[in-house]
Design an enzyme around this catalytic site. Sequence first.
Site, PDB file in Angstrom:
ATOM      1  N   ASP A 147       8.856   5.736 -10.048  1.00  0.00           N
ATOM      2  CA  ASP A 147       7.294   5.219  -9.440  1.00  0.00           C
ATOM      3  C   ASP A 147       6.289   6.669  -9.644  1.00  0.00           C
ATOM      4  OD1 ASP A 147       5.664   3.455  -7.932  1.00  0.00           O
ATOM      5  OD2 ASP A 147       5.931   5.518  -7.120  1.00  0.00           O
ATOM      6  N   TYR A 170      -0.748  11.451  -9.551  1.00  0.00           N
ATOM      7  CA  TYR A 170       0.164  12.724  -9.908  1.00  0.00           C
ATOM      8  C   TYR A 170       0.175  13.580 -10.925  1.00  0.00           C
ATOM      9  CZ  TYR A 170       2.697   9.438  -6.982  1.00  0.00           C
ATOM     10  OH  TYR A 170       2.550   8.194  -6.027  1.00  0.00           O
ATOM     11  N   LYS A 191       0.222   3.690 -11.556  1.00  0.00           N
ATOM     12  CA  LYS A 191      -1.414   3.554 -10.645  1.00  0.00           C
ATOM     13  C   LYS A 191      -2.098   3.762 -11.193  1.00  0.00           C
ATOM     14  CE  LYS A 191       2.209   4.498  -7.189  1.00  0.00           C
ATOM     15  NZ  LYS A 191       2.736   5.698  -7.564  1.00  0.00           N
ATOM     16  N   HIS A 242      -3.801   2.453  -6.289  1.00  0.00           N
ATOM     17  CA  HIS A 242      -3.379   3.049  -5.844  1.00  0.00           C
ATOM     18  C   HIS A 242      -4.027   3.106  -4.411  1.00  0.00           C
ATOM     19  CE1 HIS A 242      -1.494   7.662  -5.602  1.00  0.00           C
ATOM     20  NE2 HIS A 242      -1.200   6.825  -5.016  1.00  0.00           N
TER      21      HIS A 242
END
Length: 270
Positions: free
Chosen positions: A29, A34, A63, A96
């Site tokens: 994931d 990030y 996402k 997200h």
Amino acid sequence: MGFGTILKNGTKTISAVENAISSGYRLIDSAEAYGNEVDVGDGIQRGVIENRLDRSDIFVTSKVWNDHHGYRKTIQAFETSLAKLRVGYLDLYLIHWPANKKWHKDWRELNDSTWLALEDLYRAGEVRAIGVSNFSKEQLAALIEDNDIKPMVNQLEYHPGFAQKEAAKYSQDNDVLVEAWRPFGGPDSGILNNPVITQLADKYGCSPSQVVLRWLLQQKILPLARSSNPEHMLDNLDIFDFELDRDDMLQISTLPSDDGTHFDPETYHS
């Protein structure tokens, strides 16, 4: 069981993802936000080669972040994520965070335009499945009502002390798979040291983290565990040979709010 990649950039992320695949994780994931999709992609490539796997053996999620809401920006964000991950296609692509009423007068239209991009990517075969993350019951209901393709996943912050039960139940009632991010709570939550959790770990002869992950699975919620420690990775996967009884499930489900940071989809600045 999925492997979360909110990890530090660089070789630590690469090694963690590679080790996760070697440990047996097949769901990786990731997310644009990030900031480490290149490293995650490197880890996936190394893990696939090291374990003599095919690309189709790994389920890769990413996402679209909040500043890329809207049709055109979402398409561009997807192309950027795919180029960084270098996996050819995504197995799952998520919104997200939803646009919400607090920050967007046109929240519903904005979510719909973002979702339309995901629908088109899905129809084109660029993505094998599409879904959302952090959508409340109301936000998910609106998206389902307004669009042709129903989300296949709703990824929620879900853990003892902060179980988003209404959103999870509505998702499951509509055949939307619930995934749990931050299954052990935030860094200050103290869930794994909670006396109820530690006592149950003693009872079942397992670790506190295994108790929490088993609690999620028995609710038909798919956990996304994160660790850079290979021993913890293996420990988190070893949860399929025992079952919590009904009273113990209830004990965990009724724990009071933990001390972690909780993110509310109706107020989060998206």
